[in-house]
Motif scaffolding. Sequence first.
Motif, PDB file in Angstrom:
ATOM      1  N   HIS A 294      57.648 -55.719  -4.903  1.00 51.42           N
ATOM      2  CA  HIS A 294      56.169 -55.138  -5.123  1.00 51.42           C
ATOM      3  C   HIS A 294      56.354 -54.624  -6.394  1.00 51.42           C
ATOM      4  N   GLY A 295      57.366 -54.753  -7.305  1.00 49.45           N
ATOM      5  CA  GLY A 295      57.452 -54.129  -8.558  1.00 49.45           C
ATOM      6  C   GLY A 295      57.675 -52.538  -8.581  1.00 49.45           C
ATOM      7  N   ILE A 296      58.193 -52.191  -7.447  1.00 43.42           N
ATOM      8  CA  ILE A 296      58.658 -50.657  -7.246  1.00 43.42           C
ATOM      9  C   ILE A 296      60.015 -50.464  -7.371  1.00 43.42           C
ATOM     10  N   GLN A 297      60.444 -49.262  -7.981  1.00 42.41           N
ATOM     11  CA  GLN A 297      61.658 -49.044  -8.216  1.00 42.41           C
ATOM     12  C   GLN A 297      62.107 -48.134  -7.082  1.00 42.41           C
ATOM     13  N   THR A 298      63.549 -48.373  -6.815  1.00 40.99           N
ATOM     14  CA  THR A 298      64.252 -47.651  -5.987  1.00 40.99           C
ATOM     15  C   THR A 298      65.352 -46.507  -6.240  1.00 40.99           C
ATOM     16  N   ILE A 299      65.518 -45.466  -5.935  1.00 38.75           N
ATOM     17  CA  ILE A 299      66.783 -44.610  -6.435  1.00 38.75           C
ATOM     18  C   ILE A 299      67.946 -45.390  -5.611  1.00 38.75           C
ATOM     19  N   PRO A 300      69.002 -45.485  -6.552  1.00 39.89           N
ATOM     20  CA  PRO A 300      70.252 -46.023  -5.965  1.00 39.89           C
ATOM     21  C   PRO A 300      70.753 -45.053  -4.964  1.00 39.89           C
ATOM     22  N   SER A 301      71.002 -45.517  -3.710  1.00 38.73           N
ATOM     23  CA  SER A 301      71.346 -44.572  -2.614  1.00 38.73           C
ATOM     24  C   SER A 301      72.559 -44.681  -2.251  1.00 38.73           C
ATOM     25  N   HIS A 302      73.164 -43.442  -1.694  1.00 40.24           N
ATOM     26  CA  HIS A 302      74.471 -43.368  -1.136  1.00 40.24           C
ATOM     27  C   HIS A 302      74.316 -42.753   0.182  1.00 40.24           C
ATOM     28  N   THR A 303      73.226 -43.154   1.027  1.00 40.87           N
ATOM     29  CA  THR A 303      72.863 -42.650   2.143  1.00 40.87           C
ATOM     30  C   THR A 303      72.376 -43.635   3.231  1.00 40.87           C
ATOM     31  N   ASN A 304      71.752 -43.221   4.305  1.00 43.34           N
ATOM     32  CA  ASN A 304      70.959 -44.201   5.299  1.00 43.34           C
ATOM     33  C   ASN A 304      69.809 -44.372   5.226  1.00 43.34           C
ATOM     34  N   PHE A 305      69.439 -43.998   3.686  1.00 43.35           N
ATOM     35  CA  PHE A 305      67.871 -44.118   3.469  1.00 43.35           C
ATOM     36  C   PHE A 305      67.682 -44.533   2.213  1.00 43.35           C
ATOM     37  N   VAL A 306      66.543 -45.019   1.595  1.00 47.88           N
ATOM     38  CA  VAL A 306      66.153 -45.285   0.326  1.00 47.88           C
ATOM     39  C   VAL A 306      64.997 -44.641  -0.056  1.00 47.88           C
ATOM     40  N   SER A 307      64.962 -43.849  -1.181  1.00 53.66           N
ATOM     41  CA  SER A 307      63.779 -43.260  -1.690  1.00 53.66           C
ATOM     42  C   SER A 307      62.994 -44.257  -2.778  1.00 53.66           C
ATOM     43  N   PHE A 308      61.683 -44.594  -2.528  1.00 52.97           N
ATOM     44  CA  PHE A 308      60.975 -45.528  -3.261  1.00 52.97           C
ATOM     45  C   PHE A 308      60.380 -44.649  -4.218  1.00 52.97           C
ATOM     46  N   ASN A 309      60.137 -45.150  -5.413  1.00 53.30           N
ATOM     47  CA  ASN A 309      59.564 -44.282  -6.687  1.00 53.30           C
ATOM     48  C   ASN A 309      58.356 -44.961  -6.776  1.00 53.30           C
ATOM     49  N   LEU A 310      57.186 -44.148  -6.442  1.00 52.36           N
ATOM     50  CA  LEU A 310      55.882 -44.939  -6.647  1.00 52.36           C
ATOM     51  C   LEU A 310      55.275 -44.209  -7.956  1.00 52.36           C
ATOM     52  N   ASN A 311      56.148 -43.518  -8.810  1.00 50.41           N
ATOM     53  CA  ASN A 311      55.387 -43.102  -9.986  1.00 50.41           C
ATOM     54  C   ASN A 311      54.333 -42.060  -9.927  1.00 50.41           C
ATOM     55  N   SER A 312      53.766 -41.588  -9.045  1.00 44.05           N
ATOM     56  CA  SER A 312      52.722 -40.728  -8.934  1.00 44.05           C
ATOM     57  C   SER A 312      52.685 -40.272  -7.488  1.00 44.05           C
ATOM     58  N   LYS A 313      52.434 -38.802  -7.464  1.00 44.43           N
ATOM     59  CA  LYS A 313      52.156 -38.294  -6.054  1.00 44.43           C
ATOM     60  C   LYS A 313      51.092 -39.047  -5.329  1.00 44.43           C
ATOM     61  N   ASP A 314      49.822 -39.492  -6.002  1.00 39.29           N
ATOM     62  CA  ASP A 314      48.774 -40.081  -5.564  1.00 39.29           C
ATOM     63  C   ASP A 314      49.222 -41.183  -4.733  1.00 39.29           C
ATOM     64  N   ARG A 315      49.798 -42.143  -5.550  1.00 37.64           N
ATOM     65  CA  ARG A 315      50.351 -43.318  -4.876  1.00 37.64           C
ATOM     66  C   ARG A 315      51.309 -43.158  -3.653  1.00 37.64           C
ATOM     67  N   ALA A 316      52.365 -42.343  -3.637  1.00 39.27           N
ATOM     68  CA  ALA A 316      53.444 -41.962  -2.696  1.00 39.27           C
ATOM     69  C   ALA A 316      52.670 -41.661  -1.347  1.00 39.27           C
ATOM     70  N   GLN A 317      51.398 -40.547  -1.704  1.00 41.56           N
ATOM     71  CA  GLN A 317      50.900 -39.912  -0.718  1.00 41.56           C
ATOM     72  C   GLN A 317      49.771 -41.149  -0.033  1.00 41.56           C
ATOM     73  N   ALA A 318      49.400 -42.024  -0.800  1.00 39.61           N
ATOM     74  CA  ALA A 318      48.502 -43.115  -0.503  1.00 39.61           C
ATOM     75  C   ALA A 318      49.314 -44.082   0.648  1.00 39.61           C
ATOM     76  N   LEU A 319      50.668 -44.467   0.165  1.00 37.66           N
ATOM     77  CA  LEU A 319      51.444 -45.327   0.942  1.00 37.66           C
ATOM     78  C   LEU A 319      51.879 -44.942   2.132  1.00 37.66           C
ATOM     79  N   LEU A 320      52.202 -43.498   2.046  1.00 35.60           N
ATOM     80  CA  LEU A 320      52.508 -42.802   3.310  1.00 35.60           C
ATOM     81  C   LEU A 320      51.435 -43.041   4.316  1.00 35.60           C
ATOM     82  N   HIS A 321      50.334 -42.531   3.878  1.00 28.77           N
ATOM     83  CA  HIS A 321      49.066 -42.525   4.784  1.00 28.77           C
ATOM     84  C   HIS A 321      49.118 -44.115   5.273  1.00 28.77           C
ATOM     85  N   ASN A 322      48.915 -45.101   4.591  1.00 31.81           N
ATOM     86  CA  ASN A 322      48.736 -46.368   5.117  1.00 31.81           C
ATOM     87  C   ASN A 322      49.846 -46.955   5.994  1.00 31.81           C
TER      88      ASN A 322
END
Length: 370
Positions: A294-322
Motif C-alpha cells: 500500500h506504499g506505506i513505510q514501517t519502522i524497523p521493529s525489534h519487538t512483537n509489533f510493527v509501527s506503520f508511518n502514515l506521514n500525518s496525524k490525520d491519516r494515522a487517526q483515519a486509519l485507526l478509526h477505519n
Amino acid sequence: MFTPPFNRIIEELPASTPFVGPETLERRSGTPFALRLGANESPFGMSPAAQSAMEASLSVISWYGDPEAYPLRSKLAALHHLSMEQVAIGSGIDEILGWIVRIFVQPGEPVVASLGGYPTFQYHVHSFGARLELVPYRPDFSNDLPGLLQAVEVTGAHLLYLANPDNPTGTHLTPEALESFIQSLPADCMLILDEAYIDFVHPTQRLPMIHFHPQVIRLRTFSKVYGMAGARVGYALALPEIVHAFDKIRNHFGVNRPALAGALAALKDTEFVRGVRRENAIGRVDYEQMAQTHGIQTIPSHTNFVSFNLNSKDRAQALLHNLMKLGVFVRAPGGAPPLDQLLRITVGTPEQRQLLKPLFAQAIQTLSNF
Ligand SMILES: *Cc1c(COP(=O)(O)O)cnc(C)c1O
C-alpha cells in the motif's frame, strides 16, 4: 453534599481515565473485536509446561504465595549471573514502575522521559505528584539520547525512563550506544531501562548483564514473549539496596501463586520461547510486505509489533478509526509529533494476519482523500 477529603495530589490530577482497554472499547461500540492486535499481547499463547504448572498450583490456591518468590528469584538470578538480592518480582513491570517512582521522587520533583513514550510510567509519575519533563522523539522515531541527558542536567532529575526496545516505535539502541549513554548520566540520576521487549532482540544485540551498572534498574516481563500478560509477573534487576527498598513498600502477596509457578516453568521452556521469536519475526516481515503493497513505510521493529508511518496525524487517526470500525483493535499513539503519524499493530498468528490483510486494504482506501 459530601466531598471526600482527597489529598492535594489526587485533587489536582486531571479527570481523564489513565487507560482505556479493549474491553471498554467493545462495550462502547457494542461489538467484540474480530482481531485483537492493539496491546502487544502474544497471539502465540504460553508454554504448555507453564500452563500445567499454573493449573497444578490451583490445588493450593488457599495458601498465600511465597512473599519472597524464592524459587523464581533464584532461577532468574542464575540466568542473569546476579545474586538473588538483585532480583525483585512484581505484578508486571507496570507495578514495579510505581515502586520506583515512590522510592526515588518526592512530589513536585522532575522526572525525565520521552514525549509519547510508555504511558503507564507517566501515569505513576503523576499519581505521586511528581513533574514530567518530556523530550520529543527524533524525526527518525528514535529516543533523543542527547536531549534526554540534557533534560536531566537542566532539571536535576533523579529519574530517567527509557524503553529499549522502544514502545510505541519498536526502535532499538545498540549496546554501545546504551553503554555510552549510561556512562554520561549524572551520578545522582537513576536510569529505568524498560526491557519489556528484550527477548525479541538477538542476544548479541542486548546490553550485557556482566557490566552491572549501579545506576540502572532493568525491567523485564513475562507479558510479551512468554505470553502471560494476564498472569501479571515482571521483575527488576537492580542493586540489593534498591530491592530492599522495594521490600519496604511493596504488597507482599501481590504476585499470586499460579503466576509465580507459571513464570518459573516458562523460564525452563526455552524451546517454546525460541518458537515464539521465530514466528514473531515471520509475522513482522509479513506486516512490512503488507505495508509496502500500500506504499506505506514501517519502522524497523525489534519487538512483537510493527509501527506503520502514515506521514500525518490525520491519516494515522483515519486509519485507526477505519480499522476499529472493521472490528480490528490497534493503537495509534496520537499526541505529539513525530509519533502522532504512527499506527501500531501487534504481530498476529498466520491466521490473524490473513484476516487482517483484506481489512487493512479496505481501511486504507478512503485515505487517498488526505
Ligand atoms: C507491555 C509493556 C510493559 C508492561 O509490562 P507488564 O509486565 O505487563 O506490566 C511495560 N513496558 C513496556 C514498554 C511495554 O510495552
